[in-house]
Scaffold this motif. Structure first.
Motif, PDB file in Angstrom:
ATOM      1  N   ALA A   1     -33.007  34.226  67.994  1.00 13.10           N
ATOM      2  CA  ALA A   1     -33.625  35.474  67.796  1.00 13.10           C
ATOM      3  C   ALA A   1     -35.246  34.821  68.254  1.00 13.10           C
ATOM      4  O   ALA A   1     -36.096  35.478  68.601  1.00 13.10           O
ATOM      5  N   MET A   2     -35.568  33.875  67.439  1.00 11.23           N
ATOM      6  CA  MET A   2     -36.943  33.062  68.090  1.00 11.23           C
ATOM      7  C   MET A   2     -37.197  32.923  69.401  1.00 11.23           C
ATOM      8  O   MET A   2     -38.173  33.297  69.731  1.00 11.23           O
ATOM      9  N   GLU A   3     -36.255  32.713  70.090  1.00 14.24           N
ATOM     10  CA  GLU A   3     -36.462  32.493  71.601  1.00 14.24           C
ATOM     11  C   GLU A   3     -36.590  33.845  72.267  1.00 14.24           C
ATOM     12  O   GLU A   3     -37.147  33.853  73.703  1.00 14.24           O
ATOM     13  N   CYS A   4     -35.850  34.997  71.689  1.00 11.71           N
ATOM     14  CA  CYS A   4     -36.455  36.140  72.210  1.00 11.71           C
ATOM     15  C   CYS A   4     -38.014  36.510  72.246  1.00 11.71           C
ATOM     16  O   CYS A   4     -38.487  37.440  73.291  1.00 11.71           O
ATOM     17  N   LEU A   5     -38.810  35.900  71.563  1.00 15.01           N
ATOM     18  CA  LEU A   5     -40.217  35.919  71.530  1.00 15.01           C
ATOM     19  C   LEU A   5     -40.660  35.060  72.553  1.00 15.01           C
ATOM     20  O   LEU A   5     -42.125  35.111  72.339  1.00 15.01           O
ATOM     21  N   GLY A   6     -40.172  34.134  73.009  1.00 12.02           N
ATOM     22  CA  GLY A   6     -40.699  33.008  73.846  1.00 12.02           C
ATOM     23  C   GLY A   6     -41.720  32.183  73.219  1.00 12.02           C
ATOM     24  O   GLY A   6     -41.198  32.127  72.056  1.00 12.02           O
ATOM     25  N   GLY A   7     -42.917  31.871  73.518  1.00 12.21           N
ATOM     26  CA  GLY A   7     -43.555  30.742  72.969  1.00 12.21           C
ATOM     27  C   GLY A   7     -44.183  31.307  71.610  1.00 12.21           C
ATOM     28  O   GLY A   7     -44.258  30.767  70.560  1.00 12.21           O
ATOM     29  N   ASN A   8     -44.290  32.766  71.688  1.00  8.18           N
ATOM     30  CA  ASN A   8     -44.684  33.192  70.289  1.00  8.18           C
ATOM     31  C   ASN A   8     -43.973  32.995  68.986  1.00  8.18           C
ATOM     32  O   ASN A   8     -44.481  33.159  67.942  1.00  8.18           O
ATOM     33  N   GLY A   9     -42.711  33.054  69.455  1.00 10.36           N
ATOM     34  CA  GLY A   9     -41.757  32.619  68.505  1.00 10.36           C
ATOM     35  C   GLY A   9     -41.831  31.403  67.545  1.00 10.36           C
ATOM     36  O   GLY A   9     -41.517  31.322  66.440  1.00 10.36           O
ATOM     37  N   TYR A  10     -42.354  30.517  68.443  1.00  9.47           N
ATOM     38  CA  TYR A  10     -42.558  29.102  67.877  1.00  9.47           C
ATOM     39  C   TYR A  10     -43.750  28.720  67.176  1.00  9.47           C
ATOM     40  O   TYR A  10     -43.905  27.708  66.524  1.00  9.47           O
ATOM     41  N   VAL A  11     -44.458  29.730  67.363  1.00  8.31           N
ATOM     42  CA  VAL A  11     -46.003  29.613  66.655  1.00  8.31           C
ATOM     43  C   VAL A  11     -46.093  29.828  64.913  1.00  8.31           C
ATOM     44  O   VAL A  11     -45.680  30.915  64.619  1.00  8.31           O
ATOM     45  N   GLU A  12     -46.726  29.190  64.600  1.00  6.59           N
ATOM     46  CA  GLU A  12     -46.911  29.427  62.989  1.00  6.59           C
ATOM     47  C   GLU A  12     -48.007  30.364  62.813  1.00  6.59           C
ATOM     48  O   GLU A  12     -47.976  31.216  62.079  1.00  6.59           O
TER      49      GLU A  12
ATOM     50  N   SER B   1     -43.053  43.342  78.722  1.00  3.52           N
ATOM     51  CA  SER B   1     -42.299  43.254  79.799  1.00  3.52           C
ATOM     52  C   SER B   1     -42.451  41.995  80.638  1.00  3.52           C
ATOM     53  O   SER B   1     -43.244  40.959  80.442  1.00  3.52           O
ATOM     54  N   ALA B   2     -41.374  41.856  81.652  1.00  4.42           N
ATOM     55  CA  ALA B   2     -41.318  40.698  82.255  1.00  4.42           C
ATOM     56  C   ALA B   2     -40.539  41.008  83.876  1.00  4.42           C
ATOM     57  O   ALA B   2     -39.546  41.873  83.599  1.00  4.42           O
ATOM     58  N   PHE B   3     -41.182  40.428  84.705  1.00  2.44           N
ATOM     59  CA  PHE B   3     -40.383  40.664  86.128  1.00  2.44           C
ATOM     60  C   PHE B   3     -40.099  42.405  86.510  1.00  2.44           C
ATOM     61  O   PHE B   3     -39.051  42.692  86.813  1.00  2.44           O
ATOM     62  N   GLY B   4     -41.076  43.197  85.891  1.00  4.35           N
ATOM     63  CA  GLY B   4     -41.111  44.427  86.240  1.00  4.35           C
ATOM     64  C   GLY B   4     -40.395  45.447  85.307  1.00  4.35           C
ATOM     65  O   GLY B   4     -40.168  46.496  85.520  1.00  4.35           O
ATOM     66  N   LYS B   5     -39.804  44.787  84.334  1.00  5.72           N
ATOM     67  CA  LYS B   5     -39.138  45.725  83.141  1.00  5.72           C
ATOM     68  C   LYS B   5     -39.430  45.385  81.779  1.00  5.72           C
ATOM     69  O   LYS B   5     -39.800  43.959  81.552  1.00  5.72           O
ATOM     70  N   LYS B   6     -39.074  46.154  80.794  1.00  6.40           N
ATOM     71  CA  LYS B   6     -39.126  45.711  79.444  1.00  6.40           C
ATOM     72  C   LYS B   6     -38.220  44.657  79.250  1.00  6.40           C
ATOM     73  O   LYS B   6     -37.142  44.861  79.911  1.00  6.40           O
ATOM     74  N   LEU B   7     -38.279  43.867  78.534  1.00  9.08           N
ATOM     75  CA  LEU B   7     -37.480  42.546  78.299  1.00  9.08           C
ATOM     76  C   LEU B   7     -36.239  43.243  77.934  1.00  9.08           C
ATOM     77  O   LEU B   7     -34.849  42.741  78.260  1.00  9.08           O
ATOM     78  N   ILE B   8     -36.220  44.304  76.981  1.00  9.97           N
ATOM     79  CA  ILE B   8     -34.848  44.653  76.331  1.00  9.97           C
ATOM     80  C   ILE B   8     -34.143  45.491  77.617  1.00  9.97           C
ATOM     81  O   ILE B   8     -32.869  45.809  77.366  1.00  9.97           O
ATOM     82  N   ASP B   9     -34.566  45.719  78.733  1.00  8.70           N
ATOM     83  CA  ASP B   9     -33.974  46.337  79.701  1.00  8.70           C
ATOM     84  C   ASP B   9     -33.308  45.359  80.630  1.00  8.70           C
ATOM     85  O   ASP B   9     -32.512  45.647  81.653  1.00  8.70           O
ATOM     86  N   GLN B  10     -33.715  44.201  80.463  1.00 15.24           N
ATOM     87  CA  GLN B  10     -33.136  43.016  81.504  1.00 15.24           C
ATOM     88  C   GLN B  10     -31.826  42.701  81.076  1.00 15.24           C
ATOM     89  O   GLN B  10     -31.380  42.544  79.912  1.00 15.24           O
ATOM     90  N   PRO B  11     -30.630  42.729  81.928  1.00 16.72           N
ATOM     91  CA  PRO B  11     -29.237  42.748  81.517  1.00 16.72           C
ATOM     92  C   PRO B  11     -29.051  41.427  80.815  1.00 16.72           C
ATOM     93  O   PRO B  11     -28.472  41.530  79.706  1.00 16.72           O
ATOM     94  N   LEU B  12     -29.762  40.375  81.039  1.00 18.35           N
ATOM     95  CA  LEU B  12     -29.116  38.933  79.965  1.00 18.35           C
ATOM     96  C   LEU B  12     -29.704  39.133  78.616  1.00 18.35           C
ATOM     97  O   LEU B  12     -29.389  38.678  77.690  1.00 18.35           O
ATOM     98  N   MET B  13     -31.143  39.856  78.704  1.00 22.22           N
ATOM     99  CA  MET B  13     -31.514  40.016  77.353  1.00 22.22           C
ATOM    100  C   MET B  13     -30.801  40.891  76.515  1.00 22.22           C
ATOM    101  O   MET B  13     -30.616  40.618  75.386  1.00 22.22           O
ATOM    102  N   LYS B  14     -30.195  42.176  77.042  1.00 28.61           N
ATOM    103  CA  LYS B  14     -29.499  42.952  76.396  1.00 28.61           C
ATOM    104  C   LYS B  14     -28.180  42.321  75.786  1.00 28.61           C
ATOM    105  O   LYS B  14     -27.761  42.602  74.784  1.00 28.61           O
ATOM    106  N   ASN B  15     -27.703  41.427  76.717  1.00 31.16           N
ATOM    107  CA  ASN B  15     -26.607  40.669  76.293  1.00 31.16           C
ATOM    108  C   ASN B  15     -27.051  39.806  75.112  1.00 31.16           C
ATOM    109  O   ASN B  15     -26.261  39.865  73.738  1.00 31.16           O
ATOM    110  N   VAL B  16     -27.989  39.242  74.933  1.00 30.49           N
ATOM    111  CA  VAL B  16     -28.425  38.262  73.785  1.00 30.49           C
ATOM    112  C   VAL B  16     -28.609  39.166  72.743  1.00 30.49           C
ATOM    113  O   VAL B  16     -27.989  38.951  71.381  1.00 30.49           O
TER     114      VAL B  16
END
Ligand SMILES: Cc1cc2nc3c(=O)[nH]c(=O)nc-3n(C[C@H](O)[C@H](O)[C@H](O)COP(=O)(O)OP(=O)(O)OC[C@H]3O[C@@H](n4cnc5c(N)ncnc54)[C@H](O)[C@@H]3O)c2cc1C
Length: 549
Positions: free
Chosen positions: A400-411, A329-344
């Motif tokens: 797709a990596m960016e959808c995970l934020g910083g976690n996506g970039y970490v080995e 979640s971010a900004f009070g919603k699941k990320l998947i429910d944020q309109p821009l994330m839905k678009n991505v």
């Protein structure tokens, strides 16, 4: 250390899921291309490759990478590559699933869907670990070229098609299973193999035909622990294709010396090497002086695998992105429910499904080699699919990596699967003919008399379903016929890919997917980054279809 906080809002990883059952795009593509296919083995494989145990093997094989052992501790030259046991576990699973030469076994051929079945299985396995599939892929690909030396093929085909993995360095007839690799690229030229300088001098003949003594080098040579290789070398009559085993039939090691292993961006579990041949023994395959077309019979199949592999990697990256954004979640919603994330996410889902549809459609042509239309489409779509799907891969993985934020970039010691996918993506675009080489190959394909008509026939079922597709479909056959300049070959490859993908989605995907794909990719309602679909798309339907669980 005392904890100052509770850990929350960190998603659970995607483990112990059936990768086949969650892949609706694949299931629909299989129903379309091979309605008679028994999908029970794919269901079982989907469970196996999605399991936590197998994912641990994939991580370990990438963390504990192959090591070259040039000498024994007593000073003998041994030229062996040592792998972590997890690599061998993955190879065992891939061969048991019949991803290497098995589709060429008589019983498999009789099904009429051997290549389609294997293509889907190869995509599923890619989601587990793509890099060790390099020798698996080349063992799959070798048969069409190797068959032209009937004696070698007769002796080697039982081992190439067997479902047993046998890593021992022994003569072919003492092994339960065999693998093969390929040696074309030299320091001075990889795309332009006519520049090869490796020399092959006639050395008599035996039951395997004309024998040669080979001296020279290969700058890329994967995978060095394979049992044999098809290589290119200059014989007295020109560049020829030769079969070079690592262990000779008398049990002695061939004169093939591994100089070093490549230190690569990704593809870590697989060994790629540089080698020298110093009077190595090899046998002629096909006609002397016709080595390039001969070895390209192998290259055609590895190019199919590049398209399948990248489609599998896209699907994997998408599934991880969906899994993460569904829980975080971010900004009070699941990320998947944020309109821009839905678009991505919806945009990535369209790209992934289109790649799956095109790659599996190409695979169909390998099961129907006596059908003239399928032959024409195989010739046309092999460079198109290899070019376009692989070209989109790196860009896709970044988003797709960016959808995970910083976690996506970490080995995270190999736990960061997204980082692994990202590092793997470019290789399918480079090896087996880089992007420009594929676009140039498409030009050769379209010069065939039936190419424009075959393409028109392929697109016909989608006629009248979307104005933008109609417009492109109407112009393409003429462009194919008139295309004479290399300068526009990439654009042609892109447009053929998009048109065929759209026509396939019209026949295999729900209307929400088809119309959003055409509106964005063909009608121009799209930006230059993923996540710029028009507001009228049915985002929820597209995302729901792509969910891995
Ligand atoms: C991990 C890995 C494993 C590999 N394993 C093997 C292997 O097992 N066996 C093997 O034989 N090779 C292998 N390769 C080599 C690979 O196939 C070559 O690197 C590839 O074909 C490109 O050849 P090159 O590196 O010589 O680049 P070049 O041929 O120099 O090409 C460089 C760039 O120029 C472009 N280009 C070339 N010609 C033209 C043209 N006429 N017009 C426009 N652009 C052009 C290419 O598209 C490419 O982008 C491997 C490569 C990698 C990265």
């Amino acid at each position: 250390m005392s904890a100052t906080h509770e850990v929350f809002n960190q998603p659970a990883p995607l483990v112990d899921v059936n990768l086949y059952d969650g892949n609706r795009a694949m299931q629909d593509a299989l129903r379309f291309n091979a309605p008679a296919l028994d999908t029970a083995p794919l269901h079982a494989l989907g469970q196996q490759v999605g399991s936590a145990d197998m994912q641990t093997h994939a991580r370990l094989a990438n963390v504990f990478t192959p090591q070259l052992k040039s000498y024994s501790r007593f000073g003998h030259r041994i030229d062996q590559v040592e792998f972590h046991p997890s690599y061998h576990a993955l190879m065992t699973a891939a061969t048991a699933a019949g991803l290497h030469g098995t589709p060429f076994a008589d019983a498999e051929q009789a099904t009429g869907t051997a290549h389609m079945n294997r293509a889907a299985a190869f995509m599923l396995f890619t989601e587990l670990e793509p890099s060790m599939l390099c020798p698996i892929s080349m063992t799959y690909a070798v048969t069409p070229a190797l068959r032209d030396n009937a004696a070698i093929y007769r002796d080697w085909s039982p081992g190439l098609t067997s479902r047993a993995y046998d890593p021992a360095l022994k003569p072919f007839n003492e092994k339960a299973g065999l693998t093969t690799g390929m040696g074309m690229t030299e320091k001075q030229g990889g795309s332009d193999v006519r520049a090869n300088t490796t020399q092959a001098v006639p050395d008599g003949a035996d039951g395997w035909g004309q024998r040669f003594s080979v001296t020279g080098h290969k700058w890329f040579f994967s995978a060095p622990m394979c049992d044999a290789f098809l290589i290119l070398a200059q014989t007295p009559n020109g560049l020829s294709c030769l079969f070079l085993p690592r262990v000779l039939p008398d049990g002695s090691l061939n004169q093939l010396f591994i100089q070093r292993l490549k230190d690569k961006l990704g593809n870590k579990a697989n060994a790629s090497s540089e080698v020298e041949f110093v009077g190595a023994t090899a046998w002629l395959v096909g006609e002397e002086g016709r080595g390039v077309p001969q070895i390209l019979a192998m290259g055609t199949m590895t190019r199919l695998d590049c398209a399948l592999g990248t489609s599998g990697l896209m699907r994997h990256a998408l599934s991880i992105a969906l899994n993460h954004t569904t829980q975080r979640s971010a900004f009070g919603k699941k990320l998947i429910d944020q309109p821009l994330m839905k678009n991505v996410l919806a945009d990535l889902a369209l790209e992934s499904e289109a790649a799956t549809a095109l790659a599996l459609r190409l695979a169909r042509s390998f099961d129907r080699t006596s059908d003239a239309h399928e032959q024409a489409m195989q010739r046309l779509l092999t460079p198109v699919a290899k070019f376009w799907i692989c070209k989109r891969g790196s860009y896709f993985a970044q988003e797709a990596m960016e959808c995970l934020g910083g976690n996506g970039y970490v080995e995270e010691g190999g736990e960061g699967i997204m980082a692994r996918i990202y590092r793997e993506m470019p290789v399918n675009s480079i090896w087996e003919g880089a992007g420009n080489i594929m676009a140039l190959d498409l030009l050769r394909a379209v010069r065939k008399a039936d190419a424009a008509a075959a393409l028109a026939h392929e697109l016909a079922p989608a006629k009248g379903l979307h104005p933008a597709l109609d417009h492109l479909a109407a112009s393409l056959p003429t462009r194919v016929e008139l295309m004479a300049t290399e300068m526009e070959a990439r654009r042609l490859a892109q447009d053929v890919a998009l048109a065929v993908q759209a026509a396939l989605l019209a026949q295999t995907a729900p209307a929400a997917v088809f119309s959003a794909f055409c509106d964005s990719r063909l009608a121009g309602h799209w930006g230059h980054s993923f996540g710029s679909l028009g507001a009228g798309c049915d985002f929820d339907a597209i995302i729901a279809r792509a969910q891995p669980r």
